[in-house]
Design a protein around this motif. Sequence first.
Motif, PDB file in Angstrom:
ATOM      1  N   MET A   1      29.069  51.846  99.627  1.00 53.69           N
ATOM      2  CA  MET A   1      28.390  51.021  98.663  1.00 53.69           C
ATOM      3  C   MET A   1      28.698  51.552  97.269  1.00 53.69           C
ATOM      4  SD  MET A   1      24.347  50.201  98.244  1.00 53.69           S
ATOM      5  CE  MET A   1      23.839  51.470  97.133  1.00 53.69           C
ATOM      6  N   PHE A   2      28.782  50.653  96.298  1.00 56.47           N
ATOM      7  CA  PHE A   2      28.924  51.040  94.903  1.00 56.47           C
ATOM      8  C   PHE A   2      28.379  49.929  94.030  1.00 56.47           C
ATOM      9  CE2 PHE A   2      32.756  48.686  95.758  1.00 56.47           C
ATOM     10  CZ  PHE A   2      33.039  48.008  94.585  1.00 56.47           C
ATOM     11  N   TYR A   3      28.030  50.294  92.818  1.00 55.44           N
ATOM     12  CA  TYR A   3      27.598  49.301  91.845  1.00 55.44           C
ATOM     13  C   TYR A   3      28.840  48.809  91.109  1.00 55.44           C
ATOM     14  CZ  TYR A   3      22.880  51.075  92.588  1.00 55.44           C
ATOM     15  OH  TYR A   3      21.691  51.447  93.146  1.00 55.44           O
ATOM     16  N   THR A   4      29.014  47.505  91.071  1.00 53.95           N
ATOM     17  CA  THR A   4      30.196  46.941  90.426  1.00 53.95           C
ATOM     18  C   THR A   4      30.161  47.115  88.923  1.00 53.95           C
ATOM     19  OG1 THR A   4      29.197  44.743  90.330  1.00 53.95           O
ATOM     20  CG2 THR A   4      30.607  45.241  92.225  1.00 53.95           C
ATOM     21  N   GLY A   5      28.994  47.301  88.363  1.00 50.61           N
ATOM     22  CA  GLY A   5      28.908  47.544  86.938  1.00 50.61           C
ATOM     23  C   GLY A   5      27.484  47.710  86.477  1.00 50.61           C
ATOM     24  N   ILE A   6      27.255  48.783  85.737  1.00 46.59           N
ATOM     25  CA  ILE A   6      25.945  49.011  85.133  1.00 46.59           C
ATOM     26  C   ILE A   6      26.162  49.261  83.645  1.00 46.59           C
ATOM     27  CG2 ILE A   6      24.963  49.950  87.253  1.00 46.59           C
ATOM     28  CD1 ILE A   6      25.184  52.735  85.895  1.00 46.59           C
ATOM     29  N   THR A   7      25.121  49.048  82.876  1.00 49.66           N
ATOM     30  CA  THR A   7      25.229  49.303  81.444  1.00 49.66           C
ATOM     31  C   THR A   7      25.032  50.786  81.167  1.00 49.66           C
ATOM     32  OG1 THR A   7      22.881  48.980  80.990  1.00 49.66           O
ATOM     33  CG2 THR A   7      24.301  47.008  80.920  1.00 49.66           C
ATOM     34  N   GLU A   8      25.476  51.189  80.013  1.00 49.81           N
ATOM     35  CA  GLU A   8      25.332  52.587  79.592  1.00 49.81           C
ATOM     36  C   GLU A   8      23.860  53.003  79.596  1.00 49.81           C
ATOM     37  OE1 GLU A   8      26.867  55.327  75.851  1.00 49.81           O
ATOM     38  OE2 GLU A   8      27.530  53.248  76.021  1.00 49.81           O
ATOM     39  N   ASN A   9      22.987  52.081  79.236  1.00 52.74           N
ATOM     40  CA  ASN A   9      21.550  52.382  79.202  1.00 52.74           C
ATOM     41  C   ASN A   9      20.961  52.629  80.580  1.00 52.74           C
ATOM     42  OD1 ASN A   9      21.488  52.096  76.415  1.00 52.74           O
ATOM     43  ND2 ASN A   9      20.924  49.946  76.507  1.00 52.74           N
ATOM     44  N   ASP A  10      21.611  52.154  81.630  1.00 53.97           N
ATOM     45  CA  ASP A  10      21.092  52.292  82.989  1.00 53.97           C
ATOM     46  C   ASP A  10      21.639  53.496  83.741  1.00 53.97           C
ATOM     47  OD1 ASP A  10      19.484  49.990  82.834  1.00 53.97           O
ATOM     48  OD2 ASP A  10      21.192  48.702  83.327  1.00 53.97           O
ATOM     49  N   VAL A  11      22.565  54.223  83.154  1.00 54.50           N
ATOM     50  CA  VAL A  11      23.221  55.328  83.862  1.00 54.50           C
ATOM     51  C   VAL A  11      22.216  56.365  84.361  1.00 54.50           C
ATOM     52  CG1 VAL A  11      24.788  57.293  83.602  1.00 54.50           C
ATOM     53  CG2 VAL A  11      25.476  55.036  82.790  1.00 54.50           C
ATOM     54  N   SER A  13      19.014  56.179  84.948  1.00 50.82           N
ATOM     55  CA  SER A  13      18.157  55.619  85.988  1.00 50.82           C
ATOM     56  C   SER A  13      18.898  55.517  87.320  1.00 50.82           C
ATOM     57  CB  SER A  13      17.644  54.241  85.555  1.00 50.82           C
ATOM     58  OG  SER A  13      16.833  53.681  86.542  1.00 50.82           O
ATOM     59  N   VAL A  14      20.131  55.050  87.276  1.00 47.82           N
ATOM     60  CA  VAL A  14      20.930  54.924  88.499  1.00 47.82           C
ATOM     61  C   VAL A  14      21.173  56.294  89.121  1.00 47.82           C
ATOM     62  CG1 VAL A  14      23.250  54.352  89.351  1.00 47.82           C
ATOM     63  CG2 VAL A  14      22.010  52.724  87.924  1.00 47.82           C
ATOM     64  N   LYS A  15      21.492  57.284  88.298  1.00 49.40           N
ATOM     65  CA  LYS A  15      21.729  58.639  88.803  1.00 49.40           C
ATOM     66  C   LYS A  15      20.474  59.212  89.458  1.00 49.40           C
ATOM     67  CE  LYS A  15      25.349  60.209  85.642  1.00 49.40           C
ATOM     68  NZ  LYS A  15      25.642  61.181  84.554  1.00 49.40           N
ATOM     69  N   GLN A  16      19.313  58.945  88.865  1.00 49.29           N
ATOM     70  CA  GLN A  16      18.054  59.467  89.392  1.00 49.29           C
ATOM     71  C   GLN A  16      17.608  58.735  90.653  1.00 49.29           C
ATOM     72  OE1 GLN A  16      15.209  59.273  86.208  1.00 49.29           O
ATOM     73  NE2 GLN A  16      16.249  60.845  85.006  1.00 49.29           N
ATOM     74  N   GLN A  17      17.720  57.406  90.643  1.00 46.62           N
ATOM     75  CA  GLN A  17      17.170  56.616  91.735  1.00 46.62           C
ATOM     76  C   GLN A  17      18.126  56.458  92.914  1.00 46.62           C
ATOM     77  OE1 GLN A  17      15.312  52.971  90.337  1.00 46.62           O
ATOM     78  NE2 GLN A  17      14.648  54.005  88.479  1.00 46.62           N
ATOM     79  N   THR A  18      19.415  56.530  92.648  1.00 45.02           N
ATOM     80  CA  THR A  18      20.389  56.376  93.742  1.00 45.02           C
ATOM     81  C   THR A  18      21.511  57.407  93.581  1.00 45.02           C
ATOM     82  OG1 THR A  18      21.514  54.624  92.492  1.00 45.02           O
ATOM     83  CG2 THR A  18      19.926  53.925  94.163  1.00 45.02           C
ATOM     84  N   PRO A  19      21.162  58.681  93.677  1.00 45.70           N
ATOM     85  CA  PRO A  19      22.182  59.716  93.499  1.00 45.70           C
ATOM     86  C   PRO A  19      23.280  59.573  94.554  1.00 45.70           C
ATOM     87  CG  PRO A  19      20.176  60.655  94.425  1.00 45.70           C
ATOM     88  CD  PRO A  19      19.870  59.220  94.070  1.00 45.70           C
ATOM     89  N   GLY A  20      24.484  59.814  94.120  1.00 42.97           N
ATOM     90  CA  GLY A  20      25.604  59.744  95.049  1.00 42.97           C
ATOM     91  C   GLY A  20      26.236  58.375  95.181  1.00 42.97           C
ATOM     92  N   VAL A  21      25.607  57.345  94.609  1.00 46.40           N
ATOM     93  CA  VAL A  21      26.184  56.002  94.678  1.00 46.40           C
ATOM     94  C   VAL A  21      27.158  55.835  93.510  1.00 46.40           C
ATOM     95  CG1 VAL A  21      25.730  53.515  94.590  1.00 46.40           C
ATOM     96  CG2 VAL A  21      24.181  55.030  95.842  1.00 46.40           C
ATOM     97  N   ALA A  52      30.968  57.575  85.615  1.00 43.18           N
ATOM     98  CA  ALA A  52      31.381  56.328  86.277  1.00 43.18           C
ATOM     99  C   ALA A  52      32.749  56.515  86.938  1.00 43.18           C
ATOM    100  CB  ALA A  52      31.447  55.190  85.266  1.00 43.18           C
ATOM    101  N   LYS A  53      32.986  55.740  87.971  1.00 41.15           N
ATOM    102  CA  LYS A  53      34.262  55.752  88.681  1.00 41.15           C
ATOM    103  C   LYS A  53      35.306  54.934  87.931  1.00 41.15           C
ATOM    104  CE  LYS A  53      37.131  56.136  92.182  1.00 41.15           C
ATOM    105  NZ  LYS A  53      37.968  57.297  92.226  1.00 41.15           N
TER     106      LYS A  53
END
Length: 87
Positions: A1-11, A13-21, A52-53
């Motif tokens: 699974m991966f996120y196709t795109g998140i905004t800079e402001n969400d980085v 939150s994404v790291k905290q809530q879904t580490p490793g994704v 980001a990847k």
Amino acid sequence: MFYTGITENDVDSVKQQTPGVTYYLNYNVDKSKNTDKNYLVSLADKVESLGAKGLNINYHNCSKELVELFHSRGLQVSVWTVNNKYD
């Protein structure tokens, strides 16, 4: 699974809530600079610094130079809104 795109402001939150994704960064590339090496290096630096990847952008703002630079650094480029074969 991966996120196709998140905004800079969400980085964070994404790291905290879904580490490793894995995630790509949504970014509005300046089309007038999409072949400028300094701009592209700075953009790749930003993507890497945010963990980001790769980059997720509108195909209108993509360039061969952008893709080649990102690939040379092990980063991916995802484009969206490509609605016809020529594009």
